[in-house]
Design an enzyme around this catalytic site. Structure first.
Site, PDB file in Angstrom:
ATOM      1  N   ARG A 237      -9.055  -5.325   6.935  1.00  0.00           N
ATOM      2  CA  ARG A 237      -8.466  -4.031   6.630  1.00  0.00           C
ATOM      3  C   ARG A 237      -8.698  -3.733   5.152  1.00  0.00           C
ATOM      4  O   ARG A 237      -8.576  -4.607   4.297  1.00  0.00           O
ATOM      5  CB  ARG A 237      -6.963  -4.011   6.951  1.00  0.00           C
ATOM      6  CG  ARG A 237      -6.653  -3.804   8.437  1.00  0.00           C
ATOM      7  CD  ARG A 237      -7.055  -2.412   8.898  1.00  0.00           C
ATOM      8  NE  ARG A 237      -6.717  -2.125  10.283  1.00  0.00           N
ATOM      9  CZ  ARG A 237      -7.526  -2.297  11.311  1.00  0.00           C
ATOM     10  NH1 ARG A 237      -8.740  -2.794  11.108  1.00  0.00           N
ATOM     11  NH2 ARG A 237      -7.146  -1.978  12.529  1.00  0.00           N
ATOM     12  N   GLU A 266     -10.063   5.914   4.477  1.00  0.00           N
ATOM     13  CA  GLU A 266     -11.152   6.137   5.428  1.00  0.00           C
ATOM     14  C   GLU A 266     -11.017   7.520   6.049  1.00  0.00           C
ATOM     15  O   GLU A 266      -9.922   7.902   6.458  1.00  0.00           O
ATOM     16  CB  GLU A 266     -11.136   5.054   6.511  1.00  0.00           C
ATOM     17  CG  GLU A 266     -11.403   3.649   5.957  1.00  0.00           C
ATOM     18  CD  GLU A 266     -11.424   2.576   7.040  1.00  0.00           C
ATOM     19  OE1 GLU A 266     -11.317   2.921   8.239  1.00  0.00           O
ATOM     20  OE2 GLU A 266     -11.547   1.397   6.696  1.00  0.00           O
ATOM     21  N   HIS A 285     -16.809   1.568   9.036  1.00  0.00           N
ATOM     22  CA  HIS A 285     -15.872   0.889   9.932  1.00  0.00           C
ATOM     23  C   HIS A 285     -16.493   0.737  11.328  1.00  0.00           C
ATOM     24  O   HIS A 285     -15.972   1.205  12.337  1.00  0.00           O
ATOM     25  CB  HIS A 285     -14.547   1.656  10.021  1.00  0.00           C
ATOM     26  CG  HIS A 285     -13.401   0.780  10.424  1.00  0.00           C
ATOM     27  ND1 HIS A 285     -12.101   1.010  10.015  1.00  0.00           N
ATOM     28  CD2 HIS A 285     -13.340  -0.343  11.206  1.00  0.00           C
ATOM     29  CE1 HIS A 285     -11.303   0.082  10.523  1.00  0.00           C
ATOM     30  NE2 HIS A 285     -12.037  -0.747  11.252  1.00  0.00           N
TER      31      HIS A 285
END
Length: 326
Positions: A237, A266, A285
């Site tokens: 993360r 993000e 991601h």
């Protein structure tokens, strides 16, 4: 009458049909009840919720008074207020096993592309800069036989250790709350303190979830303890790493490079300094983003919701204590 559920992410047709066999399915594109009166009405009746993303907190739960289970199409669940869900007796389901191998592949890809400068050099070739035999200013560094340091020896950490040990002959160090016997027996892994991990690892690979304890676990002080030749890989993360401290460490040579699949914000802002650094490989991601794995994650989430609402849960429940009351 079938229980009503809210589906807030597109899933394959066959999985949608599977849900429809058990529930009345109300489908939406994301969770924005303020702008979707139909969604607000559906939440009032919903006993189940399935999708990914969105902030599921106390305020949101007040919109869903009949909710009994939420199924996220992800392994991470930091966007859910687990305490609020548990207080309401709502089961939270996730998909921790089906993406393990794919995320480990992504981490190996980041290690290789960062160490060998694959992205940077491919762009230089496309830009017409390859005009003669390359010099050492285009060289990368080896991965094989280097020391990998894994921060978080869970499922993904184990899969990464397997690849590193058997595929690249890498000594394996790891830091976790307790020793992992299987990792030590299978891969010769050595359990160590965080300080030792930072000092000895050539590749620091982060697989940790986001919690109060892991927030900014890697900051300026920790980065300063790493080798100047070390490469940081984060597919856990984003907020586990202090991004501003990382940027400074990459700019001033405290560490050699970074391969990043996750970020504090993000999508990554277009003005992020990370995007200006040649010693950074940044991807959007994509840890579990293959057609096969995303299908399997959605299928797992569908099964999880069916099991939660029919009282047949055996695994994948974040807060299993609530099942006693169901």
């Amino acid at each position: 009458m079938k229980p009503s559920i809210v589906l807030y992410k597109s899933i394959p047709t066959d999985l949608h049909q599977r849900l429809a066999q058990h529930f009345t399915v109300n489908s939406f594109d994301g969770l924005t009840p303020d702008n979707q009166p139909e969604l607000l009405a559906a939440l009032q009746q919903a006993e189940g919720l399935i999708g990914s993303g969105g902030k599921i907190d106390q305020d949101f739960l007040q919109l869903a008074p009949n909710l009994r289970a939420a199924s996220t199409i992800s392994v991470g669940y930091d966007n859910f207020d687990v305490e609020a869900l548990s207080q309401r007796g709502i089961a939270l389901m996730h998909t921790p096993t089906v993406l393990t191998e794919t995320v480990a592949d992504t981490m190996m890809a980041l290690m290789l592309s960062t160490a060998r400068r694959v992205v940077e050099l491919a762009e230089r070739v496309k830009a017409g800069e390859w005009q003669e035999s390359i010099g050492d200013d285009w060289f990368g560094v080896d991965v094989h036989h280097k020391t990998i340091g894994i921060l978080g020896m869970g499922r993904i950490g184990m899969a990464l250790a397997q690849r590193a040990h058997f595929g690249f002959s890498m000594p394996v160090l790891y830091t976790s709350r307790r020793p992992h016997e299987a990792a030590e027996q299978r891969f010769g892994a050595r359990h160590c303190s965080l300080d030792t991990l930072l000092a000895e690892a050539d590749f620091l690979c982060i697989t940790l979830p986001m919690t109060e304890q892991t927030y900014h676990m890697i900051g300026r002080e920790q980065l300063a303890k790493m080798k100047s030749s070390a490469i940081l890989i984060n597919a856990g993360r984003g907020p586990v790493v202090d991004e501003q401290a990382l940027i400074a460490a990459l700019q001033d040579g405290t560490i050699h490079a970074a391969g990043l699949d996750v970020f504090e914000q993000e999508p990554l802002p277009v003005d992020s300094p990370l995007l200006t650094l040649r010693n950074v490989v940044a991807v959007p991601h994509i840890g579990s983003a293959t057609h096969e794995t995303r299908y399997n994650m959605a299928a797992c989430a569908v099964d999880n919701l069916i099991n939660a609402l029919t009282g047949t849960v055996k695994e994948n429940c974040v807060n299993p204590q609530v099942l006693i009351t169901h």
